[in-house]
Design an enzyme around this catalytic site. Sequence first.
Site, PDB file in Angstrom:
ATOM      1  N   ARG A 147       0.855  -1.185   0.000  1.00  0.00           N
ATOM      2  CA  ARG A 147       0.000   0.000   0.000  1.00  0.00           C
ATOM      3  C   ARG A 147       0.892   1.236   0.000  1.00  0.00           C
ATOM      4  O   ARG A 147       1.870   1.294   0.747  1.00  0.00           O
ATOM      5  CB  ARG A 147      -0.884  -0.013   1.247  1.00  0.00           C
ATOM      6  CG  ARG A 147      -1.890   1.115   1.281  1.00  0.00           C
ATOM      7  CD  ARG A 147      -2.707   1.077   2.560  1.00  0.00           C
ATOM      8  NE  ARG A 147      -2.168   2.003   3.530  1.00  0.00           N
ATOM      9  CZ  ARG A 147      -2.878   2.591   4.509  1.00  0.00           C
ATOM     10  NH1 ARG A 147      -4.166   2.330   4.624  1.00  0.00           N
ATOM     11  NH2 ARG A 147      -2.323   3.405   5.369  1.00  0.00           N
ATOM     12  N   TYR A 159      -2.875  11.540   7.251  1.00  0.00           N
ATOM     13  CA  TYR A 159      -3.075  10.283   7.959  1.00  0.00           C
ATOM     14  C   TYR A 159      -2.587   9.118   7.100  1.00  0.00           C
ATOM     15  O   TYR A 159      -2.863   9.054   5.909  1.00  0.00           O
ATOM     16  CB  TYR A 159      -4.563  10.109   8.270  1.00  0.00           C
ATOM     17  CG  TYR A 159      -4.881   8.806   8.954  1.00  0.00           C
ATOM     18  CD1 TYR A 159      -4.588   8.633  10.291  1.00  0.00           C
ATOM     19  CD2 TYR A 159      -5.448   7.752   8.256  1.00  0.00           C
ATOM     20  CE1 TYR A 159      -4.865   7.439  10.929  1.00  0.00           C
ATOM     21  CE2 TYR A 159      -5.725   6.553   8.885  1.00  0.00           C
ATOM     22  CZ  TYR A 159      -5.430   6.401  10.221  1.00  0.00           C
ATOM     23  OH  TYR A 159      -5.688   5.220  10.845  1.00  0.00           O
ATOM     24  N   ASP A 217      -5.171   3.868  -0.196  1.00  0.00           N
ATOM     25  CA  ASP A 217      -6.346   4.110   0.656  1.00  0.00           C
ATOM     26  C   ASP A 217      -6.756   5.575   0.544  1.00  0.00           C
ATOM     27  O   ASP A 217      -6.006   6.468   0.952  1.00  0.00           O
ATOM     28  CB  ASP A 217      -5.969   3.759   2.108  1.00  0.00           C
ATOM     29  CG  ASP A 217      -7.168   3.731   3.045  1.00  0.00           C
ATOM     30  OD1 ASP A 217      -8.253   4.182   2.618  1.00  0.00           O
ATOM     31  OD2 ASP A 217      -7.016   3.254   4.185  1.00  0.00           O
ATOM     32  N   HIS A 219      -9.305   6.826   2.108  1.00  0.00           N
ATOM     33  CA  HIS A 219      -9.796   7.154   3.446  1.00  0.00           C
ATOM     34  C   HIS A 219     -11.032   8.048   3.457  1.00  0.00           C
ATOM     35  O   HIS A 219     -11.113   9.005   4.229  1.00  0.00           O
ATOM     36  CB  HIS A 219      -8.670   7.749   4.311  1.00  0.00           C
ATOM     37  CG  HIS A 219      -8.563   7.025   5.612  1.00  0.00           C
ATOM     38  ND1 HIS A 219      -9.189   7.453   6.751  1.00  0.00           N
ATOM     39  CD2 HIS A 219      -7.956   5.870   5.920  1.00  0.00           C
ATOM     40  CE1 HIS A 219      -8.947   6.588   7.707  1.00  0.00           C
ATOM     41  NE2 HIS A 219      -8.213   5.619   7.230  1.00  0.00           N
ATOM     42  N   GLU A 243      -8.921   2.011  -2.134  1.00  0.00           N
ATOM     43  CA  GLU A 243      -9.756   1.726  -0.956  1.00  0.00           C
ATOM     44  C   GLU A 243     -10.508   2.973  -0.488  1.00  0.00           C
ATOM     45  O   GLU A 243      -9.956   4.083  -0.539  1.00  0.00           O
ATOM     46  CB  GLU A 243      -8.820   1.226   0.156  1.00  0.00           C
ATOM     47  CG  GLU A 243      -9.527   0.970   1.462  1.00  0.00           C
ATOM     48  CD  GLU A 243      -8.545   0.648   2.584  1.00  0.00           C
ATOM     49  OE1 GLU A 243      -7.365   0.349   2.302  1.00  0.00           O
ATOM     50  OE2 GLU A 243      -8.964   0.719   3.742  1.00  0.00           O
ATOM     51  N   GLU A 269     -14.141  -1.029   5.864  1.00  0.00           N
ATOM     52  CA  GLU A 269     -13.544  -1.201   7.196  1.00  0.00           C
ATOM     53  C   GLU A 269     -14.370  -0.544   8.298  1.00  0.00           C
ATOM     54  O   GLU A 269     -14.233  -0.907   9.455  1.00  0.00           O
ATOM     55  CB  GLU A 269     -12.100  -0.675   7.219  1.00  0.00           C
ATOM     56  CG  GLU A 269     -11.986   0.831   7.112  1.00  0.00           C
ATOM     57  CD  GLU A 269     -10.544   1.328   7.095  1.00  0.00           C
ATOM     58  OE1 GLU A 269      -9.705   0.707   6.438  1.00  0.00           O
ATOM     59  OE2 GLU A 269     -10.281   2.348   7.745  1.00  0.00           O
ATOM     60  N   ARG A 290     -13.788  -5.070   2.701  1.00  0.00           N
ATOM     61  CA  ARG A 290     -12.726  -4.683   3.632  1.00  0.00           C
ATOM     62  C   ARG A 290     -13.124  -4.848   5.103  1.00  0.00           C
ATOM     63  O   ARG A 290     -12.478  -4.270   5.988  1.00  0.00           O
ATOM     64  CB  ARG A 290     -12.372  -3.202   3.391  1.00  0.00           C
ATOM     65  CG  ARG A 290     -11.513  -2.970   2.202  1.00  0.00           C
ATOM     66  CD  ARG A 290     -10.091  -3.386   2.451  1.00  0.00           C
ATOM     67  NE  ARG A 290      -9.385  -2.468   3.332  1.00  0.00           N
ATOM     68  CZ  ARG A 290      -8.484  -2.828   4.221  1.00  0.00           C
ATOM     69  NH1 ARG A 290      -8.189  -4.110   4.394  1.00  0.00           N
ATOM     70  NH2 ARG A 290      -7.857  -1.929   4.956  1.00  0.00           N
ATOM     71  N   GLU A 346      -4.640  -7.492   4.796  1.00  0.00           N
ATOM     72  CA  GLU A 346      -3.812  -6.375   5.269  1.00  0.00           C
ATOM     73  C   GLU A 346      -2.998  -6.836   6.487  1.00  0.00           C
ATOM     74  O   GLU A 346      -3.521  -7.528   7.359  1.00  0.00           O
ATOM     75  CB  GLU A 346      -4.718  -5.213   5.669  1.00  0.00           C
ATOM     76  CG  GLU A 346      -3.956  -3.990   6.163  1.00  0.00           C
ATOM     77  CD  GLU A 346      -4.896  -2.850   6.570  1.00  0.00           C
ATOM     78  OE1 GLU A 346      -6.061  -3.132   6.920  1.00  0.00           O
ATOM     79  OE2 GLU A 346      -4.458  -1.694   6.534  1.00  0.00           O
ATOM     80  N   TRP A 409     -11.205  12.305   7.346  1.00  0.00           N
ATOM     81  CA  TRP A 409      -9.739  12.235   7.435  1.00  0.00           C
ATOM     82  C   TRP A 409      -9.219  10.937   6.831  1.00  0.00           C
ATOM     83  O   TRP A 409      -8.097  10.628   6.868  1.00  0.00           O
ATOM     84  CB  TRP A 409      -9.268  12.357   8.891  1.00  0.00           C
ATOM     85  CG  TRP A 409      -9.920  11.383   9.812  1.00  0.00           C
ATOM     86  CD1 TRP A 409     -11.112  11.530  10.476  1.00  0.00           C
ATOM     87  CD2 TRP A 409      -9.450  10.083  10.183  1.00  0.00           C
ATOM     88  NE1 TRP A 409     -11.383  10.418  11.215  1.00  0.00           N
ATOM     89  CE2 TRP A 409     -10.375   9.515  11.051  1.00  0.00           C
ATOM     90  CE3 TRP A 409      -8.307   9.362   9.841  1.00  0.00           C
ATOM     91  CZ2 TRP A 409     -10.211   8.232  11.590  1.00  0.00           C
ATOM     92  CZ3 TRP A 409      -8.140   8.093  10.376  1.00  0.00           C
ATOM     93  CH2 TRP A 409      -9.088   7.535  11.251  1.00  0.00           C
TER      94      TRP A 409
HETATM   95  O1  KDG Z   1      -8.752   2.748  13.520  1.00  0.00           O
HETATM   96  C1  KDG Z   1      -8.685   3.247  12.240  1.00  0.00           C
HETATM   97  C2  KDG Z   1      -7.736   2.411  11.420  1.00  0.00           C
HETATM   98  O2  KDG Z   1      -8.044   1.067  11.589  1.00  0.00           O
HETATM   99  C3  KDG Z   1      -7.818   2.717   9.971  1.00  0.00           C
HETATM  100  O3  KDG Z   1      -7.720   4.067   9.757  1.00  0.00           O
HETATM  101  C4  KDG Z   1      -6.725   2.006   9.222  1.00  0.00           C
HETATM  102  O4  KDG Z   1      -7.567   2.830   7.141  1.00  0.00           O
HETATM  103  C5  KDG Z   1      -6.977   1.973   7.755  1.00  0.00           C
HETATM  104  C6  KDG Z   1      -6.500   0.794   7.027  1.00  0.00           C
HETATM  105  O5  KDG Z   1      -6.812   0.707   5.839  1.00  0.00           O
HETATM  106  O6  KDG Z   1      -5.855  -0.028   7.640  1.00  0.00           O
HETATM  107 MG    MG Z   2      -8.367   1.925   5.283  1.00  0.00          MG
END
Ligand code: KDG
Ligand code: MG
Length: 409
Positions: A147, A159, A217, A219, A243, A269, A290, A346, A409
Amino acid sequence: MKIATADVVVCSPDRNFVTLKITTDDGLTGLGDATLNGRELAAASYLRDHVVPLLIGRDARNIEDTWQFLYRSAYWRRGPVTMVAIAAVDVALWDIKAKAAGMPLYQLLGGASRTGIRAYGHASGRDLPELFDSIRRHQELGFRSIRVQTSVPGIKAVYGVAAQPSAGGTRYDYEPAQRAPLPAEEDWDTGAYLRHLPTVFEAVRSEFGPDLPLLHDGHHRMTPIQAARLGKELEPYDLFWLEDCTPAENQEALRLVRQHTTTPLAIGEVFNTVWDFQTLIREQLIDYVRAAVTHTGGITAMRKLLDYAAQYQIKSGIHGPTDISPVGMAAALHLDLAIHNFGIQEYMQHGERTNDVFRQSFRFEDGYLHPGDEPGIGVELDTDLADRMPYQQAYLPYNRLGDGTVHDW
Ligand code: KDG
Ligand code: MG
């Protein structure tokens, strides 16, 4: 085989974890992960105050019935706190059942469908040289799928990008939850990100060649039309997946993204039940699920979710950051090994202190994970050590745009 005790252990070796330990009247123990990053104590209280009293005296063998009882009798359905609690009970009971059978859990789930579990690691850098070092470092560690997250010019902190190379300058760790009384505030500019990211993937492809599977990602930061544009612009760089390109609570929005790009999409996720994936799967709006075993009701619910996805050729991409404890990770690995529609797992490696508290049989070799062959899920908790590492207040960060507006974020 009745449940005699159920203890909730909250500890903080490298970060906070919530673990449920169930013991039966014939002395078997099982572990489940109920870690909800940044909201750990809510999960611990839900378990301690509302679930544990219901478990004592129940037949530990009746996993499906216990799952349905906890889900339906609460009346208030879904939601992360409820579902991590149910997941912890579910995984602990599967651990016990597999120990009672003298088998690793994956055998009870149908046996191994593959010899190893392809894992991806997290590379990041504030600029291209740092990013390339991080990718090389992950390759040295054995990762064959990576990633890629990077800083964006003009944005102070992003982040998922290591703030600075850690000890020795060779490894870039990123600990998302910061131990502090308030969440860290970061900044964001989607326009700058959209202009920058394709140039990063172009540079990574020309440095590392066409064969290395690359993931990214987003996010939840983009609108559907922005995500559609990014997916299209990344097509020449052949991503394994993009992602969380949009906040996928609005599932219909993904139709628009899909109409514009063939970049594979991975989402889920932050979801916690099969219902959250219903439209995404039925309309084939994603390529990878995910969800995490820890956040989605455990092995029982994840198996149903992934079997549903399989009917649409949608594969697994189980969430495995460091806020999934080794218990949650091990549970995921048993499922990964057993299901047919496995995609990728992951894997953000835990720190040494975490590995001391949670002794594990799973292993990582040459890019592949394996849960090991100990009976159960293959993780044991050192409760004495855990008790010496108490909970510490920690929060995930959040974003504001240039004008001060709060953003995903
Ligand atoms: O607690 C938040 C994380 O698990 C997350 O932000 C991690 O985005 C993430 C990932 O793809 O692992
Ligand atoms: Mg993620």
